[in-house]
Enzyme design. Structure first.
Site, PDB file in Angstrom:
ATOM      1  N   GLU A 152      36.984  56.035  43.476  1.00 18.93           N
ATOM      2  CA  GLU A 152      38.300  55.815  42.915  1.00 18.93           C
ATOM      3  C   GLU A 152      38.287  55.819  41.392  1.00 18.93           C
ATOM      4  O   GLU A 152      37.305  55.420  40.768  1.00 18.93           O
ATOM      5  CB  GLU A 152      38.864  54.488  43.414  1.00 18.93           C
ATOM      6  CG  GLU A 152      39.408  54.641  44.814  1.00 18.93           C
ATOM      7  CD  GLU A 152      39.714  53.326  45.480  1.00 18.93           C
ATOM      8  OE1 GLU A 152      40.636  53.312  46.310  1.00 18.93           O
ATOM      9  OE2 GLU A 152      39.058  52.328  45.184  1.00 18.93           O
TER      10      GLU A 152
ATOM     11  N   CYS B 216      39.598  53.951  34.157  1.00 18.29           N
ATOM     12  CA  CYS B 216      38.450  53.223  34.706  1.00 18.29           C
ATOM     13  C   CYS B 216      37.705  54.179  35.632  1.00 18.29           C
ATOM     14  O   CYS B 216      38.229  54.600  36.663  1.00 18.29           O
ATOM     15  CB  CYS B 216      38.957  51.982  35.452  1.00 18.29           C
ATOM     16  SG  CYS B 216      37.626  50.999  36.145  1.00 18.29           S
TER      17      CYS B 216
ATOM     18  N   CYS C  98      27.396  50.752  45.394  1.00 19.20           N
ATOM     19  CA  CYS C  98      26.509  50.177  44.378  1.00 19.20           C
ATOM     20  C   CYS C  98      25.316  49.563  45.102  1.00 19.20           C
ATOM     21  O   CYS C  98      25.484  48.930  46.144  1.00 19.20           O
ATOM     22  CB  CYS C  98      27.253  49.109  43.582  1.00 19.20           C
ATOM     23  SG  CYS C  98      26.290  48.446  42.202  1.00 19.20           S
TER      24      CYS C  98
ATOM     25  N   CYS D 116      26.195  41.910  43.893  1.00 18.20           N
ATOM     26  CA  CYS D 116      26.834  40.737  43.295  1.00 18.20           C
ATOM     27  C   CYS D 116      27.735  40.101  44.353  1.00 18.20           C
ATOM     28  O   CYS D 116      28.464  40.797  45.058  1.00 18.20           O
ATOM     29  CB  CYS D 116      27.637  41.163  42.069  1.00 18.20           C
ATOM     30  SG  CYS D 116      26.605  41.987  40.840  1.00 18.20           S
TER      31      CYS D 116
ATOM     32  N   CYS E 254      31.605  40.741  44.548  1.00 19.38           N
ATOM     33  CA  CYS E 254      32.074  42.130  44.406  1.00 19.38           C
ATOM     34  C   CYS E 254      32.042  42.871  45.735  1.00 19.38           C
ATOM     35  O   CYS E 254      30.996  42.943  46.384  1.00 19.38           O
ATOM     36  CB  CYS E 254      31.202  42.865  43.383  1.00 19.38           C
ATOM     37  SG  CYS E 254      31.622  44.601  43.214  1.00 19.38           S
TER      38      CYS E 254
ATOM     39  N   CYS F 179      39.190  45.242  40.085  1.00 21.83           N
ATOM     40  CA  CYS F 179      37.751  45.168  39.840  1.00 21.83           C
ATOM     41  C   CYS F 179      37.083  44.599  41.081  1.00 21.83           C
ATOM     42  O   CYS F 179      37.502  43.560  41.589  1.00 21.83           O
ATOM     43  CB  CYS F 179      37.428  44.170  38.738  1.00 21.83           C
ATOM     44  SG  CYS F 179      38.095  44.541  37.149  1.00 21.83           S
TER      45      CYS F 179
HETATM   46  N1  SAH Z   1      28.531  47.584  37.828  1.00 24.56           N
HETATM   47  C1  SAH Z   1      29.063  47.339  36.552  1.00 24.56           C
HETATM   48  C2  SAH Z   1      30.433  47.981  36.329  1.00 24.56           C
HETATM   49  C3  SAH Z   1      31.402  47.944  37.487  1.00 24.56           C
HETATM   50  S1  SAH Z   1      32.033  46.377  37.923  1.00 24.56           S
HETATM   51  C4  SAH Z   1      29.115  45.858  36.279  1.00 24.56           C
HETATM   52  O1  SAH Z   1      28.882  45.087  37.185  1.00 24.56           O
HETATM   53  O2  SAH Z   1      29.346  45.497  35.126  1.00 24.56           O
HETATM   54  C5  SAH Z   1      33.250  46.078  36.656  1.00 24.56           C
HETATM   55  C6  SAH Z   1      33.563  44.599  36.445  1.00 24.56           C
HETATM   56  O3  SAH Z   1      34.298  44.061  37.562  1.00 24.56           O
HETATM   57  C7  SAH Z   1      32.326  43.758  36.307  1.00 24.56           C
HETATM   58  O4  SAH Z   1      32.429  42.857  35.235  1.00 24.56           O
HETATM   59  C8  SAH Z   1      32.310  43.008  37.613  1.00 24.56           C
HETATM   60  O5  SAH Z   1      31.564  41.862  37.524  1.00 24.56           O
HETATM   61  C9  SAH Z   1      33.770  42.779  37.864  1.00 24.56           C
HETATM   62  N2  SAH Z   1      34.083  42.402  39.248  1.00 24.56           N
HETATM   63  C10 SAH Z   1      33.445  42.769  40.365  1.00 24.56           C
HETATM   64  N3  SAH Z   1      34.011  42.198  41.453  1.00 24.56           N
HETATM   65  C11 SAH Z   1      35.057  41.485  41.024  1.00 24.56           C
HETATM   66  C12 SAH Z   1      36.071  40.711  41.664  1.00 24.56           C
HETATM   67  N4  SAH Z   1      36.101  40.566  42.984  1.00 24.56           N
HETATM   68  N5  SAH Z   1      36.986  40.106  40.902  1.00 24.56           N
HETATM   69  C13 SAH Z   1      36.994  40.279  39.559  1.00 24.56           C
HETATM   70  N6  SAH Z   1      36.081  41.016  38.887  1.00 24.56           N
HETATM   71  C14 SAH Z   1      35.120  41.610  39.614  1.00 24.56           C
HETATM   72 FE1  SF4 Z   2      27.585  46.679  41.505  1.00 31.30          FE
HETATM   73 FE2  SF4 Z   2      29.801  45.264  41.858  1.00 31.30          FE
HETATM   74 FE3  SF4 Z   2      27.618  44.087  40.871  1.00 31.30          FE
HETATM   75 FE4  SF4 Z   2      28.959  45.861  39.345  1.00 31.30          FE
HETATM   76  S1  SF4 Z   2      29.733  43.896  40.087  1.00 31.30           S
HETATM   77  S2  SF4 Z   2      26.721  45.739  39.666  1.00 31.30           S
HETATM   78  S3  SF4 Z   2      29.672  47.299  40.941  1.00 31.30           S
HETATM   79  S4  SF4 Z   2      27.837  44.953  42.930  1.00 31.30           S
END
Ligand code: SAH
Ligand code: SF4
Length: 383
Positions: free
Chosen positions: A109, A122, A129, A133, A136, A358
């Site tokens: 996306e 974005c 990934c 995390c 996420c 995000c």
């Molecule tokens: N992988 C990279 C970039 C993609 S994620 C990273 O982790 O930085 C982009 C941002 O969205 C990151 O700061 C991530 O921590 C945040 N993010 C992921 N899941 C989220 C959620 N459920 N709510 C709010 N932010 C989130």
């Molecule tokens: Fe991967 Fe989501 Fe962690 Fe970013 S926040 S590194 S997209 S698992």
């Protein structure tokens, strides 16, 4: 340069089903090699470069400064293609989201967020990934692969098409900024991301300056220096916790590269100054990382780093083990940071009606294949 010197540079991407190779996504050297292999002079590559990346032209027949017979030969071997659009959605607030299908059927996306003084795209760097995390949704996706440079540039080119931005005068562009904050960890796919960003930054092409590009990483410490030196883009770091104990749980990559190492790498990030700060992303999780003590510890940790903090209200997804902090908690947290001199904007949810938040991006592209419509969620305006 002669024919031979280019020959080794052009390892063409695999042809499409119709046997032709996509030129969109090739670097200058690769384009030059493709052209000289056809026995054409090098300046043709320059002409093609401008048509493809500056004018956004996809039809060889409209490339008016190229002789007709050559246009025909080009069209026999090549195409100038975009990723296929599976679905486009538009929010009442102007946010747009495109679900794109790559040649192998995988989907990612891309989200466009218009603001008063800019328009930010974005961009995704991987399908899914490999990192996990805990907050996420993308990290729970089973299928993962790196996107090719052409697939990353393709997101930008498709957005320019849809926004009718190619011919817009400089001050009226709808796509002015890029954040690598979509699906995936960009520093785990650095070579393709770097190639794509070099194409995007080229002043005779798409021409988006490195100052308008921000790469977000969860903390791949060994790649950060290279990113700064080779690309010079703005850096955003997904910190989310102030102790190793908690960050180990939220961002498991922390077990490999703990907070201190990460912050040292930030201190050493090339090109950082008070005018060009590192953004620290901090997702607000109720009762987990959102106390005043956390905020004060964050201030202490950031000492000496030209920084701003982006507080991201947690975007929930089905089965997520967290809740978003209260508005009051986010406000108080932000005040501590501001009192210490750090700008700490709270990301405003945008486009709630088209689910593109995000960390929620998995849900949509996977769900899309199973059933429609998708559930409601929110999109956040980056930085
Ligand atoms: N992988 C990279 C970039 C993609 S994620 C990273 O982790 O930085 C982009 C941002 O969205 C990151 O700061 C991530 O921590 C945040 N993010 C992921 N899941 C989220 C959620 N459920 N709510 C709010 N932010 C989130
Ligand atoms: Fe991967 Fe989501 Fe962690 Fe970013 S926040 S590194 S997209 S698992």
């Amino acid at each position: 340069m002669g024919l031979d010197s280019h020959a080794s540079l052009f390892a063409p991407p695999p042809p499409r089903a119709d046997g032709r190779v996509n030129l969109a996504g090739l670097s200058r050297d690769e384009l030059a090699a493709a052209v000289t292999e056809m026995g054409e002079p090098a300046f043709r590559a320059q002409q093609l470069w401008r048509w493809i990346y500056n004018a956004g032209e996809t039809d060889f027949d409209r490339m008016s400064n190229i002789a007709k017979p050559l246009r025909t030969r080009l069209a026999e071997r090549f195409v100038v293609a975009r990723p296929a659009e599976s679905r486009g959605q538009h929010s009442f607030d102007g946010t747009a989201k495109w679900l794109l299908r790559m040649d192998d059927g995988q989907e990612v996306e891309t989200v466009h967020i218009p603001e008063e003084d800019r328009g930010t795209l974005c961009v995704s760097s991987q399908v899914g990934c490999t990192l996990t995390c805990r907050f996420c949704h993308t990290g729970t996706q089973r299928l993962v692969r790196n996107l090719e440079a052409s697939e990353i540039v393709g997101q930008v080119m498709l957005a320019r098409d849809r926004l009718e931005d190619w011919r817009a005068p400089e001050g009226e562009r709808k796509l002015t900024n890029i954040v690598l904050m979509g699906m995936g960890e960009p520093l785990y796919n650095f070579d393709n991301v770097a190639k794509a960003m070099r194409i995007v930054m080229d002043g005779e092409g798409i021409s988006i300056s490195r100052r308008r590009i921000t790469l977000s990483t969860s903390g791949v410490v060994p790649m950060m220096q290279r990113c700064g030196e080779e690309l010079g883009v703005n850096l955003a770091v997904s910190l989310h916790a102030v102790t190793d104990e908690l960050r180990d749980e939220l961002v498991p990559l922390n077990r490999k590269y703990p907070v201190k190492e990460l912050l040292d790498a930030c201190r050493a990030y090339p090109g950082t100054s008070n005018a060009r700060r590192i953004t620290f992303e901090y997702v607000m999780l109720k009762g987990v990382n959102d106390t005043l003590a956390d905020a004060r510890e964050l201030v202490r940790l950031l000492d000496g780093i030209p920084a701003k903090v982006n507080l991201i209200p947690f975007n929930p997804w089905p089965g997520a083990p967290y809740e978003c902090s209260t508005k009051e908690a986010i406000q108080r947290f932000s005040e501590v940071l501001m009192e210490a001199g750090y700008a700490s904007p709270v990301r405003t949810p945008r486009g709630r009606d088209i689910q593109a938040a995000c960390g929620q991006l998995k849900s949509d592209s996977v769900r899309q294949r199973r059933a429609r419509p998708a559930v409601d969620s929110a999109v956040s305006a980056p930085i």
